[in-house]
Design a protein around this motif. Structure first.
Motif, PDB file in Angstrom:
ATOM      1  N   LEU A   1      18.312   3.530   3.668  1.00 48.48           N
ATOM      2  CA  LEU A   1      18.528   2.362   2.822  1.00 48.48           C
ATOM      3  C   LEU A   1      18.367   2.676   1.337  1.00 48.48           C
ATOM      4  O   LEU A   1      18.527   1.798   0.492  1.00 48.48           O
ATOM      5  CB  LEU A   1      17.549   1.248   3.213  1.00 48.48           C
ATOM      6  N   ALA A   2      18.039   3.918   1.020  1.00 48.58           N
ATOM      7  CA  ALA A   2      17.817   4.297  -0.380  1.00 48.58           C
ATOM      8  C   ALA A   2      19.067   4.023  -1.221  1.00 48.58           C
ATOM      9  O   ALA A   2      20.183   4.414  -0.849  1.00 48.58           O
ATOM     10  CB  ALA A   2      17.433   5.771  -0.467  1.00 48.58           C
ATOM     11  N   GLY A   3      18.879   3.321  -2.336  1.00 48.59           N
ATOM     12  CA  GLY A   3      19.979   3.018  -3.240  1.00 48.59           C
ATOM     13  C   GLY A   3      20.832   1.834  -2.838  1.00 48.59           C
ATOM     14  O   GLY A   3      21.778   1.476  -3.552  1.00 48.59           O
TER      15      GLY A   3
ATOM     16  N   MET B   1      13.148  -8.158   2.205  1.00 53.38           N
ATOM     17  CA  MET B   1      12.187  -7.202   2.752  1.00 53.38           C
ATOM     18  C   MET B   1      10.746  -7.663   2.502  1.00 53.38           C
ATOM     19  O   MET B   1       9.877  -7.540   3.371  1.00 53.38           O
ATOM     20  CB  MET B   1      12.418  -5.817   2.129  1.00 53.38           C
ATOM     21  N   LYS B   2      10.517  -8.228   1.313  1.00 54.38           N
ATOM     22  CA  LYS B   2       9.174  -8.751   1.021  1.00 54.38           C
ATOM     23  C   LYS B   2       8.862  -9.936   1.933  1.00 54.38           C
ATOM     24  O   LYS B   2       7.750 -10.075   2.438  1.00 54.38           O
ATOM     25  CB  LYS B   2       9.086  -9.173  -0.449  1.00 54.38           C
ATOM     26  N   ARG B   3       9.863 -10.787   2.136  1.00 57.90           N
ATOM     27  CA  ARG B   3       9.677 -11.948   3.018  1.00 57.90           C
ATOM     28  C   ARG B   3       9.411 -11.493   4.455  1.00 57.90           C
ATOM     29  O   ARG B   3       8.580 -12.083   5.163  1.00 57.90           O
ATOM     30  CB  ARG B   3      10.921 -12.838   2.937  1.00 57.90           C
ATOM     31  N   TRP B   4      10.097 -10.444   4.875  1.00 60.29           N
ATOM     32  CA  TRP B   4       9.905  -9.900   6.226  1.00 60.29           C
ATOM     33  C   TRP B   4       8.462  -9.450   6.437  1.00 60.29           C
ATOM     34  O   TRP B   4       7.812  -9.843   7.404  1.00 60.29           O
ATOM     35  CB  TRP B   4      10.869  -8.737   6.443  1.00 60.29           C
ATOM     36  N   LEU B   5       7.956  -8.628   5.536  1.00 57.86           N
ATOM     37  CA  LEU B   5       6.623  -8.076   5.728  1.00 57.86           C
ATOM     38  C   LEU B   5       5.538  -9.144   5.572  1.00 57.86           C
ATOM     39  O   LEU B   5       4.516  -9.107   6.266  1.00 57.86           O
ATOM     40  CB  LEU B   5       6.391  -6.913   4.760  1.00 57.86           C
ATOM     41  N   SER B   6       5.767 -10.104   4.688  1.00 59.26           N
ATOM     42  CA  SER B   6       4.807 -11.215   4.566  1.00 59.26           C
ATOM     43  C   SER B   6       4.774 -12.044   5.838  1.00 59.26           C
ATOM     44  O   SER B   6       3.710 -12.440   6.318  1.00 59.26           O
ATOM     45  CB  SER B   6       5.179 -12.103   3.368  1.00 59.26           C
ATOM     46  N   LYS B   7       5.954 -12.276   6.405  1.00 57.73           N
ATOM     47  CA  LYS B   7       6.040 -13.041   7.648  1.00 57.73           C
ATOM     48  C   LYS B   7       5.388 -12.261   8.789  1.00 57.73           C
ATOM     49  O   LYS B   7       4.653 -12.820   9.609  1.00 57.73           O
ATOM     50  CB  LYS B   7       7.514 -13.318   7.965  1.00 57.73           C
ATOM     51  N   ALA B   8       5.628 -10.955   8.837  1.00 57.23           N
ATOM     52  CA  ALA B   8       5.039 -10.117   9.882  1.00 57.23           C
ATOM     53  C   ALA B   8       3.522 -10.095   9.780  1.00 57.23           C
ATOM     54  O   ALA B   8       2.816 -10.094  10.798  1.00 57.23           O
ATOM     55  CB  ALA B   8       5.595  -8.698   9.792  1.00 57.23           C
ATOM     56  N   GLU B   9       2.998 -10.092   8.556  1.00 52.86           N
ATOM     57  CA  GLU B   9       1.546 -10.115   8.373  1.00 52.86           C
ATOM     58  C   GLU B   9       0.943 -11.389   8.982  1.00 52.86           C
ATOM     59  O   GLU B   9      -0.053 -11.337   9.710  1.00 52.86           O
ATOM     60  CB  GLU B   9       1.209 -10.047   6.882  1.00 52.86           C
ATOM     61  N   VAL B  10       1.566 -12.525   8.712  1.00 54.28           N
ATOM     62  CA  VAL B  10       1.069 -13.799   9.242  1.00 54.28           C
ATOM     63  C   VAL B  10       1.180 -13.835  10.762  1.00 54.28           C
ATOM     64  O   VAL B  10       0.236 -14.206  11.469  1.00 54.28           O
ATOM     65  CB  VAL B  10       1.849 -14.977   8.623  1.00 54.28           C
ATOM     66  N   VAL B  11       2.332 -13.438  11.279  1.00 55.35           N
ATOM     67  CA  VAL B  11       2.569 -13.501  12.731  1.00 55.35           C
ATOM     68  C   VAL B  11       1.618 -12.570  13.485  1.00 55.35           C
ATOM     69  O   VAL B  11       1.027 -12.954  14.501  1.00 55.35           O
ATOM     70  CB  VAL B  11       4.041 -13.161  13.045  1.00 55.35           C
TER      71      VAL B  11
ATOM     72  N   LEU C   1      11.114  -0.655   0.701  1.00 54.94           N
ATOM     73  CA  LEU C   1      10.511  -0.304   1.991  1.00 54.94           C
ATOM     74  C   LEU C   1       9.725   0.997   1.920  1.00 54.94           C
ATOM     75  O   LEU C   1       8.705   1.147   2.596  1.00 54.94           O
ATOM     76  CB  LEU C   1      11.591  -0.199   3.063  1.00 54.94           C
ATOM     77  N   SER C   2      10.191   1.939   1.105  1.00 55.65           N
ATOM     78  CA  SER C   2       9.470   3.193   0.956  1.00 55.65           C
ATOM     79  C   SER C   2       8.093   2.949   0.346  1.00 55.65           C
ATOM     80  O   SER C   2       7.089   3.527   0.799  1.00 55.65           O
ATOM     81  CB  SER C   2      10.265   4.158   0.070  1.00 55.65           C
ATOM     82  N   ARG C   3       8.038   2.084  -0.656  1.00 54.63           N
ATOM     83  CA  ARG C   3       6.754   1.747  -1.276  1.00 54.63           C
ATOM     84  C   ARG C   3       5.817   1.116  -0.245  1.00 54.63           C
ATOM     85  O   ARG C   3       4.644   1.466  -0.153  1.00 54.63           O
ATOM     86  CB  ARG C   3       6.993   0.778  -2.433  1.00 54.63           C
ATOM     87  N   ALA C   4       6.356   0.189   0.540  1.00 53.13           N
ATOM     88  CA  ALA C   4       5.553  -0.462   1.578  1.00 53.13           C
ATOM     89  C   ALA C   4       5.112   0.540   2.639  1.00 53.13           C
ATOM     90  O   ALA C   4       3.967   0.506   3.112  1.00 53.13           O
ATOM     91  CB  ALA C   4       6.343  -1.600   2.217  1.00 53.13           C
TER      92      ALA C   4
END
Length: 330
Positions: A94-96, A1-11, A64-67
């Motif tokens: 996706l909780a838990g 999930m962290k990799r996803w959002l980092s990749k989305a930020e760059v793209v 994801l909730s934190r993000a």
């Protein structure tokens, strides 16, 4: 999930100019790319190196909730606000859970598309809402075809189906909205959501982004905002803020903002707080992210202040700069 959002930020950073160039709905303010990028950046930053792993552990929903909460607090524009709604809603099923699977992906995307449609007072087809809805339905169909298989192979099939359906939905946006058809472009927010979903596919499967995904999309080769030059200037402003309200006051605010302007988006940020009476849920206070386009900000801000104490109030002009060469020298 962290990799996803980092990749989305760059793209989204790399594509923001082109998304801005084709942004003409709901207003031709040429900032969809910028708004999506800044909102995704807020989400990715919330999961940065300073994050305490003990707070989220391996809980995909908690991450994801934190993000999503961070994105909601910093959301920019229609597109950014809807992306934040998407993240917060997707986190709930996706909780838990410690890993993503095809059934969970289908549930998360379905929850997100329902929440995104309901966040808007007047949702419109042919936008990023339609793209998210198509992706969710495709993921559900792929999951059903695999009989709820939670293997990585089934997840890959569901992600492939979601991205392909999102692409086809983006292509359809041009014919669903008259302003897009007249300008011969697809919807900017829809393209942004397509990019976000392809980043998810890439991050989960460990595969490269599908660069050919955007080939042939009408208008997307443009990197200059000349498409806006002959359009009437959009009068008015965009007002955004965060505020604690009871459900009753939130309903009142939404109704009165609908009367005052348009593009009203209200979405809850987090759970209830500040209520000592469990038997009176209507008295509980919830945090809301508020977005509206109005001719004059003062009445809208006064209305909001009459109902609570808003924070992060932002007022910006809707009119796009008409000097096509400004900021586009190369």
């Amino acid at each position: 999930m962290k990799r996803w959002l980092s990749k989305a930020e760059v793209v989204l950073g790399n594509h923001s100019d082109r998304l801005n160039a084709i942004n003409i709905f709901p207003v031709a303010d040429g900032d969809t790319g910028t708004n999506l990028y800044l909102t995704v950046r807020a989400a990715a930053s919330a999961l940065g190196s300073g994050t305490d792993p003990a707070e989220t552990g391996n809980d995909v929903g908690a991450v994801l909730s934190r993000a999503g909460q961070a994105a909601m607090e910093k959301a920019r524009g229609n597109s950014g606000t809807l992306f934040a709604v998407f993240l917060c809603a997707a986190a709930e099923p996706l909780a838990g859970k410690t890993r993503l699977s095809a059934p969970l992906l289908a549930a998360a995307l379905n929850r997100a598309q329902i929440r995104a449609w309901s966040a808007l007072s007047e949702p419109v087809s042919g936008t990023m809402l339609s793209v998210l809805e198509a992706a969710a339905h495709a993921a559900q169909a792929a999951d059903a075809a695999q009989n709820g298989d939670d293997s990585n192979h089934a997840l890959g099939l569901a992600l492939d189906a979601a991205v392909e359906a999102a692409l086809q939905a983006v292509v359809r946006t041009e014919g669903e909205l008259a302003p897009l058809q007249a300008a011969h472009v697809v919807d900017a927010g829809g393209v942004g959501m397509l990019l976000v979903l392809d980043c998810l596919r890439s991050a989960v499967l460990g595969e490269e982004l599908q660069e050919e995904l955007l080939d042939g999309l009408h208008g997307y080769h443009l990197q200059d905002p000349h498409i806006h030059e002959h359009m009437p200037a959009d009068d008015g402003v965009e007002v955004m803020c965060t505020i604690d309200l009871s459900p009753l006051d939130a309903a009142v605010l939404r109704q009165r903002l609908d009367e005052m302007g348009d593009s009203v988006i209200m979405s809850q940020v987090g759970g209830a707080s500040g209520s000592d009476d469990d038997d009176s849920p209507m008295e509980a206070s919830y945090r809301w992210r508020v977005h509206v386009h109005v001719p004059d900000p003062e009445p809208a801000v006064a209305l909001i202040r009459s109902l609570g104490e808003p924070t992060d109030i932002a007022v910006s002009q809707l009119a796009v700069p008409r000097d096509a060469s400004a900021g586009h020298d190369d």
